[in-house]
Design a protein around this motif. Structure first.
Motif, PDB file in Angstrom:
ATOM      1  N   LYS A   4       0.805  -1.216   0.000  1.00 46.47           N
ATOM      2  CA  LYS A   4       0.000   0.000   0.000  1.00 46.47           C
ATOM      3  C   LYS A   4       0.841   1.271   0.000  1.00 46.47           C
ATOM      4  CE  LYS A   4      -4.064  -1.986   2.279  1.00 46.47           C
ATOM      5  NZ  LYS A   4      -5.014  -1.857   3.420  1.00 46.47           N
ATOM      6  N   ASP A   5       2.141   1.113  -0.083  1.00 48.83           N
ATOM      7  CA  ASP A   5       3.030   2.271  -0.045  1.00 48.83           C
ATOM      8  C   ASP A   5       3.561   2.591  -1.432  1.00 48.83           C
ATOM      9  OD1 ASP A   5       2.853   2.587   2.774  1.00 48.83           O
ATOM     10  OD2 ASP A   5       4.277   0.941   3.034  1.00 48.83           O
ATOM     11  N   ILE A   6       3.692   3.868  -1.720  1.00 45.93           N
ATOM     12  CA  ILE A   6       4.214   4.317  -3.002  1.00 45.93           C
ATOM     13  C   ILE A   6       5.220   5.434  -2.777  1.00 45.93           C
ATOM     14  CG2 ILE A   6       2.263   5.909  -3.292  1.00 45.93           C
ATOM     15  CD1 ILE A   6       2.598   5.635  -6.312  1.00 45.93           C
ATOM     16  N   ILE A   7       6.278   5.413  -3.580  1.00 44.52           N
ATOM     17  CA  ILE A   7       7.201   6.539  -3.656  1.00 44.52           C
ATOM     18  C   ILE A   7       7.246   6.970  -5.110  1.00 44.52           C
ATOM     19  CG2 ILE A   7       9.533   7.393  -3.293  1.00 44.52           C
ATOM     20  CD1 ILE A   7       9.944   5.247  -1.212  1.00 44.52           C
ATOM     21  N   ALA A   8       6.807   8.199  -5.364  1.00 45.24           N
ATOM     22  CA  ALA A   8       6.875   8.767  -6.706  1.00 45.24           C
ATOM     23  C   ALA A   8       8.155   9.574  -6.822  1.00 45.24           C
ATOM     24  CB  ALA A   8       5.664   9.654  -6.966  1.00 45.24           C
ATOM     25  N   ALA A   9       8.885   9.362  -7.909  1.00 46.19           N
ATOM     26  CA  ALA A   9      10.132  10.095  -8.154  1.00 46.19           C
ATOM     27  C   ALA A   9      10.040  10.762  -9.515  1.00 46.19           C
ATOM     28  CB  ALA A   9      11.334   9.144  -8.103  1.00 46.19           C
ATOM     29  N   ASN A  10      10.355  12.052  -9.558  1.00 48.41           N
ATOM     30  CA  ASN A  10      10.114  12.812 -10.780  1.00 48.41           C
ATOM     31  C   ASN A  10      11.286  13.717 -11.142  1.00 48.41           C
ATOM     32  OD1 ASN A  10       8.081  13.667 -12.846  1.00 48.41           O
ATOM     33  ND2 ASN A  10       8.470  15.672 -11.923  1.00 48.41           N
ATOM     34  N   VAL A  11      11.608  13.742 -12.433  1.00 46.17           N
ATOM     35  CA  VAL A  11      12.589  14.657 -12.995  1.00 46.17           C
ATOM     36  C   VAL A  11      11.960  15.289 -14.225  1.00 46.17           C
ATOM     37  CG1 VAL A  11      14.732  14.766 -14.306  1.00 46.17           C
ATOM     38  CG2 VAL A  11      14.692  13.560 -12.142  1.00 46.17           C
ATOM     39  N   GLY A  12      11.677  16.581 -14.163  1.00 43.63           N
ATOM     40  CA  GLY A  12      11.127  17.265 -15.330  1.00 43.63           C
ATOM     41  C   GLY A  12       9.641  17.503 -15.255  1.00 43.63           C
ATOM     42  N   ASP A  13       8.997  17.553 -16.434  1.00 36.69           N
ATOM     43  CA  ASP A  13       7.588  17.932 -16.486  1.00 36.69           C
ATOM     44  C   ASP A  13       6.661  16.805 -16.926  1.00 36.69           C
ATOM     45  OD1 ASP A  13       8.437  17.878 -19.104  1.00 36.69           O
ATOM     46  OD2 ASP A  13       8.056  20.000 -19.503  1.00 36.69           O
TER      47      ASP A  13
END
Length: 288
Positions: free
Chosen positions: A125-134
């Motif tokens: 049930k756990d999430i880690i979102a990782a983002n670079v850019g748009d």
């Protein structure tokens, strides 16, 4: 795990435990579709884990860059020492940077080419979102009988306060493109005294010229725990988000919530239509 070429439109769906997923990618006006993606069940041989992401290449070698990131990032996450110690947050952050360093050492010329990337690591049930850019990751959450869009990533636009400060500190400048004496379009990253590279995002893989003035591949991460109100996750390139808000896309998906392939297809086709209607130059971006 998607490993095929995306020069043509593709859809895919399969059950992943209690999950199903759908993909649709549409080529814009470029010679080739530079978007790519990954969806890995049983990530790191863990039945509770899923890793997914969308990578949006840009520049002459953008397709090669997005493919490189899709191919190498997952392995770099798993092999990171922090991952084995249970620190996924650190492993993700370091793996993004490592992948970027490997890309810069690769045969691909990335002086003016790169890729954004938005990913989601899910364990139970756990999430880690990782983002670079748009590119962007969005959650569809039921509140008061209606589906609400919850952004799990924030776009890295050059005029965002923290991004602007980093670019200026590195000696770059941020302003729209100048055309016939007037500023047009979005804010972009430029060298201090040259009209290069004009990058419309302040974080990216590759783009070594822009990296000299504060463009980085270090991801911004968000941790979240699902509950019964959460219905679905959307990862999409900025070809989708350019003319559609997070809420508009969630509303489109809501109409096809039991059929992720149809949902993905509707979102991609709607974004394509918006580009046709809104962009007078016909510069339609790839949508995924």
């Amino acid at each position: 795990d998607f490993t095929s070429d995306f020069d043509v439109d593709r859809v895919a769906s399969m059950p992943i435990g209690n999950y199903r997923y759908g993909l649709k990618t549409l080529k814009g006006c470029k010679a080739e579709n530079q978007d790519d993606c990954v969806f890995i069940e049983n990530f790191a041989d863990d039945e509770e884990c899923i890793f997914m992401g969308v990578f949006d290449g840009h520049g002459q070698n953008g397709k090669l860059v997005s493919r490189f990131v899709r191919t190498n990032l997952p392995g770099n996450i798993v092999r990171n020492p922090a991952f084995g110690q249970g620190d996924v947050y650190k492993a993700l952050s370091e793996a993004f940077v490592q992948t970027n360093e490997e890309l810069k050492r690769s045969p691909t010329d990335v002086a003016f080419s790169g890729s954004t990337g938005t990913t989601a690591f899910i364990k139970g049930k756990d999430i880690i979102a990782a983002n670079v850019g748009d590119s962007r990751t969005v959650l569809g959450r039921m509140e008061g009988g209606k589906l609400k869009a919850v952004d799990l990533s924030i776009d890295h636009k050059p005029d965002r306060d923290c991004e602007l400060a980093r670019v200026l500190k590195a000696g770059g400048r941020v302003e729209p493109m100048m055309y016939e004496g007037e500023y047009i379009g979005p804010h972009r990253v430029w060298l201090k005294d040259q009209d290069l590279p004009g990058l419309a995002t302040s974080r990216a893989f590759g783009d070594t010229i822009a990296s000299n003035v504060g463009v980085v591949a270090e991801p911004e991460l968000t941790q979240y725990t699902f509950d019964e109100a959460d219905q679905f996750i959307i990862c999409a390139s900025d070809g989708v988000w350019e003319f559609l808000t997070s809420q508009q896309v969630v509303d489109l998906v809501a109409k096809h919530i039991d059929d992720p392939v149809s949902a993905a297809k509707v979102v991609a086709e709607k974004s394509y239509t918006c580009w046709q209607e809104e962009d007078e130059d016909g510069a339609i971006d790839d949508s995924e």
